[in-house]
Design a protein around this motif. Sequence first.
Motif, PDB file in Angstrom:
ATOM      1  N   GLY A 105       0.848  -1.188   0.000  1.00  0.00           N
ATOM      2  CA  GLY A 105       0.000   0.000   0.000  1.00  0.00           C
ATOM      3  C   GLY A 105       0.878   1.231   0.000  1.00  0.00           C
ATOM      4  O   GLY A 105       1.835   1.324   0.778  1.00  0.00           O
ATOM      5  N   LEU A 107       0.880   5.523   0.119  1.00  0.00           N
ATOM      6  CA  LEU A 107       0.119   6.740   0.364  1.00  0.00           C
ATOM      7  C   LEU A 107       0.983   7.941   0.005  1.00  0.00           C
ATOM      8  O   LEU A 107       2.082   8.116   0.538  1.00  0.00           O
ATOM      9  N   GLY A 117      -4.609  13.575  -0.737  1.00  0.00           N
ATOM     10  CA  GLY A 117      -3.781  12.375  -0.762  1.00  0.00           C
ATOM     11  C   GLY A 117      -4.265  11.382  -1.797  1.00  0.00           C
ATOM     12  O   GLY A 117      -5.412  11.440  -2.259  1.00  0.00           O
ATOM     13  N   HIS A 119      -4.117   7.107  -2.485  1.00  0.00           N
ATOM     14  CA  HIS A 119      -3.777   5.732  -2.117  1.00  0.00           C
ATOM     15  C   HIS A 119      -3.542   4.915  -3.378  1.00  0.00           C
ATOM     16  O   HIS A 119      -4.319   5.010  -4.340  1.00  0.00           O
ATOM     17  N   ASN A 121      -2.820   0.811  -4.087  1.00  0.00           N
ATOM     18  CA  ASN A 121      -2.620  -0.547  -3.602  1.00  0.00           C
ATOM     19  C   ASN A 121      -2.323  -1.452  -4.787  1.00  0.00           C
ATOM     20  O   ASN A 121      -2.882  -1.266  -5.877  1.00  0.00           O
ATOM     21  N   ALA A 159      -6.639   2.544  -6.894  1.00  0.00           N
ATOM     22  CA  ALA A 159      -6.154   3.914  -6.701  1.00  0.00           C
ATOM     23  C   ALA A 159      -7.357   4.763  -6.304  1.00  0.00           C
ATOM     24  O   ALA A 159      -8.393   4.727  -6.963  1.00  0.00           O
ATOM     25  N   TYR A 160      -7.193   5.497  -5.197  1.00  0.00           N
ATOM     26  CA  TYR A 160      -8.331   6.286  -4.732  1.00  0.00           C
ATOM     27  C   TYR A 160      -7.858   7.433  -3.839  1.00  0.00           C
ATOM     28  O   TYR A 160      -6.759   7.429  -3.292  1.00  0.00           O
ATOM     29  N   HIS A 162      -7.464  10.235  -0.806  1.00  0.00           N
ATOM     30  CA  HIS A 162      -7.472  10.382   0.651  1.00  0.00           C
ATOM     31  C   HIS A 162      -7.932  11.813   0.921  1.00  0.00           C
ATOM     32  O   HIS A 162      -7.299  12.771   0.469  1.00  0.00           O
TER      33      HIS A 162
END
Length: 210
Positions: A105, A107, A117, A119, A121, A159-160, A162
């Motif tokens: 993961g 960040l 932000g 993310h 993964n 991918a998303y 934050h």
Amino acid sequence: MPGGHNGSDGERELQERYGTQDRAERFYDDQVLDRLNPAMIDFIGRMDMAFIATADKRGECDASFRAGPAGFLHVIDDRTIAYPEYRGNGVMASLGNILENPHVGILLVDFVRDLIGLHINGSARMVSDPALRASVPDLPVNHKGRIAEHWVVVDVEEAYIHCRKHIPHLVPAAREQREWGTDNVRAKGGDYFGAKAEKSELADTVISGP
């Protein structure tokens, strides 16, 4: 949000317990991608630091920090990124975890401009510098003479965003000269937290006895 776009079993259980299924479903549907879109790619290219989470085969976790010139985390394509691993303390905690368990993961946080932000993964693997350069011609050049011992190549699965709600707004300090790749103990932080001194004191106590 490990476990894929539909969420992990733990996520789903807690969403049901606390009645957040609708909010969670909207987030999955609206924000979680299985690739990097152009805005994400641009964001990654501006970032000069990243937080990396790994775990070994037993699930024992480690969180680490990586930094470099903006773009050190290189986008190979919309489903693949890579970052360099340089000479360190020799422990290789993150790489050791990846060897046992490829899930990783990442960040990325913009503390300065947009306060947001990202993310990422995915599944990671180690690739040597010569091997990756042979297949990725635009890989970043070695920084200040340092040669990457390995690259970590990550196949993007999620991918998303934050959210910015609690991201502090930081002002960059004046750039200072750093000793890249040094083995100088003081330059690396020395015994800042006193662990070595504490262990030495304990060893002396054991040797001397009551």
